[in-house]
Motif scaffolding. Structure first.
Motif, PDB file in Angstrom:
ATOM      1  N   LEU A 115      62.872  61.532  39.730  1.00 56.18           N
ATOM      2  CA  LEU A 115      61.797  62.510  39.935  1.00 56.18           C
ATOM      3  C   LEU A 115      61.250  62.991  38.586  1.00 56.18           C
ATOM      4  O   LEU A 115      60.056  63.229  38.430  1.00 56.18           O
ATOM      5  CB  LEU A 115      62.304  63.694  40.773  1.00 56.18           C
ATOM      6  N   TYR A 116      62.145  63.115  37.626  1.00 53.68           N
ATOM      7  CA  TYR A 116      61.733  63.555  36.288  1.00 53.68           C
ATOM      8  C   TYR A 116      60.733  62.562  35.672  1.00 53.68           C
ATOM      9  O   TYR A 116      59.771  62.945  35.015  1.00 53.68           O
ATOM     10  CB  TYR A 116      62.969  63.680  35.383  1.00 53.68           C
ATOM     11  N   PHE A 117      60.985  61.271  35.917  1.00 52.95           N
ATOM     12  CA  PHE A 117      60.126  60.236  35.326  1.00 52.95           C
ATOM     13  C   PHE A 117      58.959  59.845  36.225  1.00 52.95           C
ATOM     14  O   PHE A 117      58.125  59.031  35.828  1.00 52.95           O
ATOM     15  CB  PHE A 117      60.962  58.986  35.019  1.00 52.95           C
ATOM     16  N   HIS A 162      66.291  80.362  35.311  1.00 51.63           N
ATOM     17  CA  HIS A 162      67.015  79.137  35.662  1.00 51.63           C
ATOM     18  C   HIS A 162      66.125  77.910  35.602  1.00 51.63           C
ATOM     19  O   HIS A 162      64.925  78.001  35.814  1.00 51.63           O
ATOM     20  CB  HIS A 162      67.582  79.243  37.069  1.00 51.63           C
ATOM     21  N   LEU A 163      66.744  76.774  35.371  1.00 48.20           N
ATOM     22  CA  LEU A 163      65.983  75.536  35.320  1.00 48.20           C
ATOM     23  C   LEU A 163      65.339  75.223  36.663  1.00 48.20           C
ATOM     24  O   LEU A 163      64.253  74.672  36.726  1.00 48.20           O
ATOM     25  CB  LEU A 163      66.896  74.385  34.898  1.00 48.20           C
ATOM     26  N   LYS A 164      66.007  75.601  37.746  1.00 52.83           N
ATOM     27  CA  LYS A 164      65.464  75.298  39.063  1.00 52.83           C
ATOM     28  C   LYS A 164      64.156  76.054  39.291  1.00 52.83           C
ATOM     29  O   LYS A 164      63.139  75.483  39.665  1.00 52.83           O
ATOM     30  CB  LYS A 164      66.482  75.680  40.137  1.00 52.83           C
ATOM     31  N   VAL A 197      59.664  87.210  22.571  1.00 51.43           N
ATOM     32  CA  VAL A 197      59.429  85.769  22.689  1.00 51.43           C
ATOM     33  C   VAL A 197      60.789  85.076  22.814  1.00 51.43           C
ATOM     34  O   VAL A 197      61.763  85.511  22.193  1.00 51.43           O
ATOM     35  CB  VAL A 197      58.678  85.247  21.439  1.00 51.43           C
ATOM     36  N   LYS A 198      60.839  84.005  23.594  1.00 48.49           N
ATOM     37  CA  LYS A 198      62.095  83.260  23.739  1.00 48.49           C
ATOM     38  C   LYS A 198      62.403  82.552  22.418  1.00 48.49           C
ATOM     39  O   LYS A 198      61.594  81.797  21.896  1.00 48.49           O
ATOM     40  CB  LYS A 198      61.950  82.224  24.855  1.00 48.49           C
ATOM     41  N   THR A 199      63.558  82.837  21.845  1.00 51.81           N
ATOM     42  CA  THR A 199      63.964  82.182  20.600  1.00 51.81           C
ATOM     43  C   THR A 199      64.267  80.722  20.908  1.00 51.81           C
ATOM     44  O   THR A 199      65.155  80.441  21.710  1.00 51.81           O
ATOM     45  CB  THR A 199      65.228  82.849  20.026  1.00 51.81           C
TER      46      THR A 199
HETATM   47  C1  HEC Z   1      51.436  69.165  30.531  1.00 50.25           C
HETATM   48  C2  HEC Z   1      52.706  69.225  29.851  1.00 50.25           C
HETATM   49  C3  HEC Z   1      53.940  69.583  30.652  1.00 50.25           C
HETATM   50  C4  HEC Z   1      54.434  68.977  31.784  1.00 50.25           C
HETATM   51  C5  HEC Z   1      53.847  67.831  32.573  1.00 50.25           C
HETATM   52  C6  HEC Z   1      55.695  69.631  32.068  1.00 50.25           C
HETATM   53  N1  HEC Z   1      55.940  70.599  31.144  1.00 50.25           N
HETATM   54 FE1  HEC Z   1      57.599  71.691  30.992  1.00 50.25          FE
HETATM   55  N2  HEC Z   1      56.723  72.859  29.634  1.00 50.25           N
HETATM   56  C7  HEC Z   1      55.469  72.651  29.088  1.00 50.25           C
HETATM   57  C8  HEC Z   1      55.066  73.824  28.331  1.00 50.25           C
HETATM   58  C9  HEC Z   1      53.769  73.996  27.573  1.00 50.25           C
HETATM   59  C10 HEC Z   1      56.123  74.747  28.453  1.00 50.25           C
HETATM   60  C11 HEC Z   1      56.155  76.161  27.897  1.00 50.25           C
HETATM   61  C12 HEC Z   1      55.402  76.984  28.894  1.00 50.25           C
HETATM   62  C13 HEC Z   1      55.482  78.452  28.677  1.00 50.25           C
HETATM   63  O1  HEC Z   1      56.374  78.907  27.984  1.00 50.25           O
HETATM   64  O2  HEC Z   1      54.659  79.163  29.266  1.00 50.25           O
HETATM   65  C14 HEC Z   1      57.154  74.102  29.257  1.00 50.25           C
HETATM   66  C15 HEC Z   1      58.399  74.645  29.530  1.00 50.25           C
HETATM   67  C16 HEC Z   1      59.425  73.944  30.133  1.00 50.25           C
HETATM   68  C17 HEC Z   1      60.816  74.326  30.143  1.00 50.25           C
HETATM   69  C18 HEC Z   1      61.404  75.571  29.507  1.00 50.25           C
HETATM   70  C19 HEC Z   1      62.145  75.233  28.264  1.00 50.25           C
HETATM   71  C20 HEC Z   1      62.367  76.415  27.398  1.00 50.25           C
HETATM   72  O3  HEC Z   1      63.114  76.284  26.427  1.00 50.25           O
HETATM   73  O4  HEC Z   1      61.799  77.487  27.642  1.00 50.25           O
HETATM   74  C21 HEC Z   1      61.505  73.379  30.858  1.00 50.25           C
HETATM   75  C22 HEC Z   1      62.987  73.327  31.146  1.00 50.25           C
HETATM   76  C23 HEC Z   1      60.524  72.428  31.325  1.00 50.25           C
HETATM   77  N3  HEC Z   1      59.270  72.794  30.844  1.00 50.25           N
HETATM   78  C24 HEC Z   1      60.785  71.369  32.168  1.00 50.25           C
HETATM   79  C25 HEC Z   1      59.774  70.640  32.797  1.00 50.25           C
HETATM   80  C26 HEC Z   1      59.977  69.808  33.979  1.00 50.25           C
HETATM   81  C27 HEC Z   1      61.276  69.612  34.709  1.00 50.25           C
HETATM   82  C28 HEC Z   1      58.772  69.226  34.261  1.00 50.25           C
HETATM   83  C29 HEC Z   1      58.418  68.311  35.402  1.00 50.25           C
HETATM   84  C30 HEC Z   1      58.582  68.858  36.726  1.00 50.25           C
HETATM   85  C31 HEC Z   1      57.830  69.717  33.249  1.00 50.25           C
HETATM   86  N4  HEC Z   1      58.474  70.587  32.416  1.00 50.25           N
HETATM   87  C32 HEC Z   1      56.521  69.305  33.141  1.00 50.25           C
HETATM   88  C33 HEC Z   1      54.725  71.502  29.221  1.00 50.25           C
HETATM   89  C34 HEC Z   1      54.890  70.621  30.280  1.00 50.25           C
END
Ligand code: HEC
Ligand code: HEC
Length: 338
Positions: free
Chosen positions: A62-64, A127-129, A260-262
């Motif tokens: 699903l991730y890919f 959470h990641l979920k 801000v998240k470090t």
């Molecule tokens: C278009 C680019 C993009 C896609 C596609 C995307 N992300 Fe992200 N992701 C981001 C951005 C930008 C942030 C930071 C957003 C914010 O802080 O508001 C983020 C934040 C995150 C974080 C938080 C990490 C942290 O240290 O705060 C995780 C985990 C994550 N994404 C997982 C995923 C997963 C799982 C998917 C697929 C379901 C996904 N992302 C799809 C751009 C993307």
């Protein structure tokens, strides 16, 4: 005789260096730095105990799978590329219809994100979920309607079989479970490095220069915020002493309290550009800006370089990830929309 003397001196220097190493390990642990745990302890901490291989493999697919996005073009891996330190190496994320993140926010790494106590730059998910549901729906990212995501998955027989294998025949494939399954895979994305060996007492794991850099990192006070397993992961003020030089680019101001998240510093040499709006490409400049705005310290080029050398030890071993073959869709699968 001379040879013996030299040998003795070398032994002494080595001994001195080793005991300095021991002291530095203690100092690092005392200042709140922690290694990534191993074995059962790691499973418990990441929530992977009791999780089956099937669940993880399904989460990886699903991730890919770009079909989770409305356009069928964007997967989690587009922006969190597991071959690029879990990021995209561009300043601001670009998603659906080539849309740049409206606040010019940089994609953080997914590696080790399980150790963060807050997710997102403003910490809005714990959470990641929870987190995974955001990007799937966000118009600037994957722009997908949860209903259609579920329809897509259910229309692909091989996915349904895999969900049953992972969760039992009565499984209800809903948005929560899809997000949860992706999060399960993300929890496996941890990258232990030589630095962890060092914190466990193997003083030879870091070179002399790296140890010197670590010592400066601690003495300067970077560990006040970059601590614990991830050398980051908690909410902190940005611009404690001075305003961040590029605070106005994109206009992101942190959460309601300006926190801000470090970011984690693990794999930091792979995840340029730096800061929430990706304004620094050279790690040495990012370090100097941090010292300046967070600690009111004009750090020398030399010290910044030494800290950057220490960061080399934070580049971790990535899990072996075999690119998954994704199950074939059917004529019932909802078509992409743009
Ligand atoms: C278009 C680019 C993009 C896609 C596609 C995307 N992300 Fe992200 N992701 C981001 C951005 C930008 C942030 C930071 C957003 C914010 O802080 O508001 C983020 C934040 C995150 C974080 C938080 C990490 C942290 O240290 O705060 C995780 C985990 C994550 N994404 C997982 C995923 C997963 C799982 C998917 C697929 C379901 C996904 N992302 C799809 C751009 C993307
Ligand atoms: C008061 C807390 C605090 C202190 C002290 C601090 N930092 Fe940070 N650090 C942060 C926060 C918060 C961010 C995120 C800033 C942003 O992009 O909005 C950050 C970002 C960074 C980044 C960029 C990470 C990335 O992925 O973009 C680096 C590198 C960094 N810090 C290194 C250091 C170093 C080296 C020191 C010591 C000289 C230090 N920090 C001191 C809180 C702190």
């Amino acid at each position: 005789m001379i040879k013996k003397k030299i040998f003795f001196i070398v032994l002494c220097i080595n001994g001195l260096f080793a005991s300095m190493g021991d002291e530095l390990v203690k100092k690092a642990l005392d200042s709140g730095l922690k290694p990534i745990p191993t074995g059962r302890e790691l499973e418990k901490l990441t929530g992977l105990d009791g999780i089956s291989k099937m669940q993880i493999e399904l989460g990886k697919k699903l991730y890919f799978d770009p079909r989770i996005s409305s356009s069928n073009l964007i997967s989690c891996n587009t922006c969190h590329n597991l071959g690029l330190g879990g990021t995209d190496n561009i300043p601001a994320a670009i998603g659906n219809k080539w849309t740049m993140n409206p606040m010019l926010i940089n994609s953080p790494t997914v590696y080790n994100s399980v150790f963060n106590s807050s997710q997102f730059w403003d910490g809005r998910s714990a959470h990641l979920k929870d987190q995974a549901k955001g990007p799937i729906q966000s118009s600037a990212e994957m722009n997908a309607n949860p209903k259609i995501v579920i329809e897509k998955i259910i229309s692909i027989p091989e996915y349904v079989i895999e969900f049953k294998k992972a969760y039992g025949n009565n499984v209800k494939i809903d948005f929560d479970l899809i997000a949860d399954t992706i999060a399960t895979f993300e929890k496996t994305l941890v990258t232990p490095s030589r630095y962890d060996d060092f914190l466990r007492g193997n003083t030879k794991a870091l070179s002399k220069d790296e140890q010197e850099g670590l010592n400066i990192f601690i003495d300067k006070g970077c560990v006040a915020c970059h601590n614990d397993i991830n050398l980051g992961g908690t909410m902190q003020l940005l611009g404690v002493v001075k305003e961040y030089k590029f605070a106005n680019v994109g206009g992101f101001k942190g959460n309601a309290d300006g926190m801000v998240k470090t970011p984690t510093l693990r794999n930091i040499l792979e995840t340029m550009p730096y800061f929430h709006n990706g304004q620094y490409w050279d790690i040495k400049d990012a370090i100097k800006e941090m010292a300046n705005i967070q600690l009111g310290d004009e750090i020398s080029d030399e010290d910044s370089k030494k800290i950057a050398i220490f960061f080399e030890s934070l580049t971790g071993k990535k899990p072996d990830i075999l690119y998954p073959m994704l199950p074939t869709q059917t004529t019932n699968t909802p078509k992409p929309s743009f």
